[in-house]
Design a protein around this motif. Structure first.
Motif, PDB file in Angstrom:
ATOM      1  N   ALA A  56       0.838  -1.212   0.000  1.00 42.29           N
ATOM      2  CA  ALA A  56       0.000   0.000   0.000  1.00 42.29           C
ATOM      3  C   ALA A  56       0.869   1.256   0.000  1.00 42.29           C
ATOM      4  O   ALA A  56       1.968   1.264   0.535  1.00 42.29           O
ATOM      5  N   GLY A  57       0.342   2.328  -0.643  1.00 46.71           N
ATOM      6  CA  GLY A  57       0.999   3.627  -0.617  1.00 46.71           C
ATOM      7  C   GLY A  57       1.867   3.942  -1.823  1.00 46.71           C
ATOM      8  O   GLY A  57       2.558   4.957  -1.829  1.00 46.71           O
ATOM      9  N   TRP A  58       1.812   3.144  -2.860  1.00 47.39           N
ATOM     10  CA  TRP A  58       2.639   3.416  -4.040  1.00 47.39           C
ATOM     11  C   TRP A  58       2.075   4.553  -4.875  1.00 47.39           C
ATOM     12  O   TRP A  58       2.780   5.155  -5.668  1.00 47.39           O
ATOM     13  N   GLU A  59       0.835   4.841  -4.780  1.00 44.92           N
ATOM     14  CA  GLU A  59       0.125   5.972  -5.391  1.00 44.92           C
ATOM     15  C   GLU A  59      -0.035   5.903  -6.901  1.00 44.92           C
ATOM     16  O   GLU A  59      -1.126   5.815  -7.395  1.00 44.92           O
ATOM     17  N   LYS A  60       1.058   6.000  -7.668  1.00 47.74           N
ATOM     18  CA  LYS A  60       0.923   5.998  -9.132  1.00 47.74           C
ATOM     19  C   LYS A  60       2.273   5.756  -9.782  1.00 47.74           C
ATOM     20  O   LYS A  60       3.324   5.917  -9.162  1.00 47.74           O
ATOM     21  N   PHE A  61       2.246   5.389 -11.063  1.00 48.65           N
ATOM     22  CA  PHE A  61       3.427   5.303 -11.895  1.00 48.65           C
ATOM     23  C   PHE A  61       2.989   5.289 -13.343  1.00 48.65           C
ATOM     24  O   PHE A  61       1.805   5.178 -13.649  1.00 48.65           O
ATOM     25  N   ARG A  62       3.955   5.431 -14.242  1.00 49.72           N
ATOM     26  CA  ARG A  62       3.700   5.337 -15.673  1.00 49.72           C
ATOM     27  C   ARG A  62       4.380   4.075 -16.180  1.00 49.72           C
ATOM     28  O   ARG A  62       5.430   3.684 -15.676  1.00 49.72           O
ATOM     29  N   ILE A  63       3.798   3.473 -17.207  1.00 54.36           N
ATOM     30  CA  ILE A  63       4.336   2.226 -17.749  1.00 54.36           C
ATOM     31  C   ILE A  63       4.156   2.198 -19.263  1.00 54.36           C
ATOM     32  O   ILE A  63       3.206   2.774 -19.798  1.00 54.36           O
ATOM     33  N   ALA A  64       5.099   1.549 -19.934  1.00 54.61           N
ATOM     34  CA  ALA A  64       4.992   1.274 -21.366  1.00 54.61           C
ATOM     35  C   ALA A  64       5.549  -0.126 -21.590  1.00 54.61           C
ATOM     36  O   ALA A  64       6.371  -0.616 -20.808  1.00 54.61           O
ATOM     37  N   HIS A  65       5.081  -0.760 -22.652  1.00 60.66           N
ATOM     38  CA  HIS A  65       5.533  -2.110 -22.978  1.00 60.66           C
ATOM     39  C   HIS A  65       6.155  -2.114 -24.366  1.00 60.66           C
ATOM     40  O   HIS A  65       5.569  -1.593 -25.320  1.00 60.66           O
ATOM     41  N   MET A  66       7.344  -2.744 -24.456  1.00 59.87           N
ATOM     42  CA  MET A  66       8.043  -2.885 -25.724  1.00 59.87           C
ATOM     43  C   MET A  66       8.324  -4.370 -25.939  1.00 59.87           C
ATOM     44  O   MET A  66       8.122  -5.183 -25.028  1.00 59.87           O
ATOM     45  N   ALA A  67       8.793  -4.728 -27.113  1.00 56.04           N
ATOM     46  CA  ALA A  67       9.158  -6.109 -27.395  1.00 56.04           C
ATOM     47  C   ALA A  67      10.444  -6.146 -28.210  1.00 56.04           C
ATOM     48  O   ALA A  67      10.728  -5.239 -28.995  1.00 56.04           O
ATOM     49  N   THR A  68      11.205  -7.221 -28.006  1.00 58.79           N
ATOM     50  CA  THR A  68      12.442  -7.435 -28.743  1.00 58.79           C
ATOM     51  C   THR A  68      12.136  -8.174 -30.040  1.00 58.79           C
ATOM     52  O   THR A  68      11.013  -8.621 -30.258  1.00 58.79           O
ATOM     53  N   GLY A  69      13.134  -8.345 -30.869  1.00 62.74           N
ATOM     54  CA  GLY A  69      12.964  -9.074 -32.122  1.00 62.74           C
ATOM     55  C   GLY A  69      12.559 -10.522 -31.927  1.00 62.74           C
ATOM     56  O   GLY A  69      11.919 -11.118 -32.800  1.00 62.74           O
ATOM     57  N   ASP A  70      12.916 -11.106 -30.786  1.00 55.44           N
ATOM     58  CA  ASP A  70      12.521 -12.494 -30.519  1.00 55.44           C
ATOM     59  C   ASP A  70      11.346 -12.576 -29.539  1.00 55.44           C
ATOM     60  O   ASP A  70      11.159 -13.569 -28.867  1.00 55.44           O
ATOM     61  N   ARG A  71      10.553 -11.508 -29.490  1.00 56.18           N
ATOM     62  CA  ARG A  71       9.277 -11.435 -28.773  1.00 56.18           C
ATOM     63  C   ARG A  71       9.387 -11.467 -27.251  1.00 56.18           C
ATOM     64  O   ARG A  71       8.434 -11.814 -26.565  1.00 56.18           O
TER      65      ARG A  71
END
Length: 163
Positions: A56-71
């Motif tokens: 509890a208490g982490w509040e917020k964050f930003r996230i993005a997802h990427m992938a490599t050539g071998d998935r």
């Protein structure tokens, strides 16, 4: 029967999501599979799951997802008030201390990493000098994460069985 599992993804904490996406797409060639988004501490399924992980208490964050050539997936996390550790290479402590990629043009990849704000930590070395062309080098991305570069696959490099 036990069988080898596939590697799914790795999560990296970065100070700036947009800069990280730019670096990893331009230097590593990884591509976006989920654009940056905000995650907040609430009763949504993702909010509850993150509270399970962070407490509890982490509040917020930003996230993005990427992938490599071998998935293989790359999760990029940008936490508010993130801190750059004084020493991001505490190899004597338990935990993940680097990730590795394979590129036959190690010199070219090192140059790209440096040109985009990273650094080279050591000279390029051969595993079996005079016998096989397997080479490696440790670098850092612009955010202090350690990346090891291999000229050949992990299996080829270590199938010799000894240094």
């Amino acid at each position: 029967m036990t069988y080898p599992r596939n590697f799914s993804h790795i999560g990296l904490s970065v100070p700036n999501l947009e800069q990280a996406i730019s670096f990893y797409s331009e230097v590593m060639g990884w591509y976006i599979i989920m654009e940056p988004s905000d995650v907040v501490e609430d009763d949504s399924p993702i909010g509850v799951m993150c509270t399970d992980v962070f407490g509890a208490g982490w509040e917020k964050f930003r996230i993005a997802h990427m992938a490599t050539g071998d998935r293989v997936g790359i999760e990029l996390f940008e936490f508010p008030n993130n801190e750059q550790p004084e020493n991001n290479f505490e190899f004597w402590k338990t935990g993940i201390f680097h990730y590795s990629i394979q590129d036959p043009d190690i010199e070219g990849m090192v140059e790209k990493i440096i040109a985009h704000g990273g650094k080279q930590r050591m000279p390029i070395r051969e595993y079996y000098p005079g016998e096989k062309p397997y080479r490696m080098v440790y670098c850092e991305d612009p955010f202090g994460n350690l990346v090891e570069l291999y000229s050949h696959s992990y299996e080829l490099t270590y199938s010799e069985g000894a240094y």
